[in-house]
Enzyme design. Structure first.
Site: not given
Ligand code: PMV
Length: 290
Positions: A82-84, A86, A88, A90, A133
């Site tokens: 799923p895009v956007g 969390g 990873g 991208s 990521d």
């Molecule tokens: O949205 P994601 O999966 O890239 O997670 C962000 C994770 C945080 O801890 C909220 C922010 C970070 O830069 O680590």
């Protein structure tokens, strides 16, 4: 030399424990997943043609220009992520692109190259990515990590069985806004962030042993703490409750929160996926990349 199309593939990621606390120097745990992004490069005529379906993005041509000739090479991008949300997407695209580009040159991209070039590409997508990521994606394993002044400190961890289901809120959380929100609630939330960091260290043995009851309890506590620091949402809480009602041992948001995905630990993941499908919730079973 391999024959065209030249292929590159890289997994996405999930943060299992420790998001937000990791911003303040605490450890977190992330895992490369068995879903990812595939890039296919095919020699073609004239200007580059790009098929990117779900990953269509105005910044994509900029990233492609950084690596590929403008003429004579067509690009196809497919993702199972799923895009956007969390997971990873991208970062996995960046690493898959580096791998496909190297394959086109008749070689295999090294880990270091995937990490260095992948980061440059991810910056073109993200502006200011944390660097996690694409690192998890390039390494393809589970990592405990800490962010220090010298960058990411990584420790590879071996995982026992980890039957997880991803449930999608269908909404993107805004990572920068959520991180800023937590910053604004400090120092009040500091003890909660500290507890999240301690939890990450505590779950290490259970993750290696595949001790599901202990992991479920840890996920429940981590979610309570994330809700208390203000990064959960009604959609997340509703998916967490749904998963728990349908037999999950624990469930939590994964990533920045505010939307994104929820992960649920379930001894029979297919049952939860089926229940979610019946309820009209986007869900799939997910495991470690290898
Ligand atoms: O949205 P994601 O999966 O890239 O997670 C962000 C994770 C945080 O801890 C909220 C922010 C970070 O830069 O680590």
């Amino acid at each position: 030399m391999s024959a065209p199309p030249f292929l590159g593939r890289a997994p996405g990621k999930l943060i299992l424990f420790g998001e937000h606390a990791v911003v303040y120097g605490h450890p977190a745990l992330a895992m490369a997943v068995d879903r990812g992004t595939t890039v296919r490069l095919t020699p073609g005529e004239g200007p580059r043609r790009v098929r990117a379906a779900a990953m269509e993005d105005p910044r994509l041509p900029v990233a492609l220009d950084a690596l590929l000739p403008a003429q004579g090479l067509d690009v196809q991008i497919d993702t199972e992520l799923p895009v956007g949300r969390g997971m990873g997407s991208s970062g996995s695209l960046a690493v898959a692109l580096v791998r496909a580009w190297a394959a086109w040159q008749g070689r295999t991209a090294s880990l270091q190259e995937c990490i260095e070039r992948g980061f440059r590409l991810e910056r073109l997508f993200h502006g200011n990515p944390s660097g996690l990521d694409h690192t998890v994606s390039a390494r393809g394993c589970a990592l405990r990590y800490r962010r220090g002044s010298a960058g990411l400190q990584l420790e590879e961890i071996r995982l026992g069985p980890l039957p997880l289901v991803v449930l999608d809120t269908g909404k993107a959380g805004d990572t920068a806004e959520l991180v800023a929100g937590v910053a604004a609630r400090r120092p009040q939330v500091d003890p909660l962030l500290e507890r999240i960091g301690a939890l990450v260290l505590e779950v290490g043995p259970a993750l290696e042993a595949g001790d599901l009851p202990v992991l479920g309890e840890a996920m429940r506590e981590n979610q309570r703490l994330l809700a208390e620091i203000g990064v959960s949402s009604p959609e997340i809480e509703s998916l967490v409750a749904f998963a728990r009602t349908h037999g999950a041992l624990g469930a939590k948001l994964a990533g920045a929160g505010g939307g994104g995905v929820v992960i649920a630990l379930h001894p029979r993941p297919d049952e939860l996926v089926a229940a979610a499908a019946e309820a009209g919730i986007e869900a799939f079973a997910v495991g470690p990349a290898r």
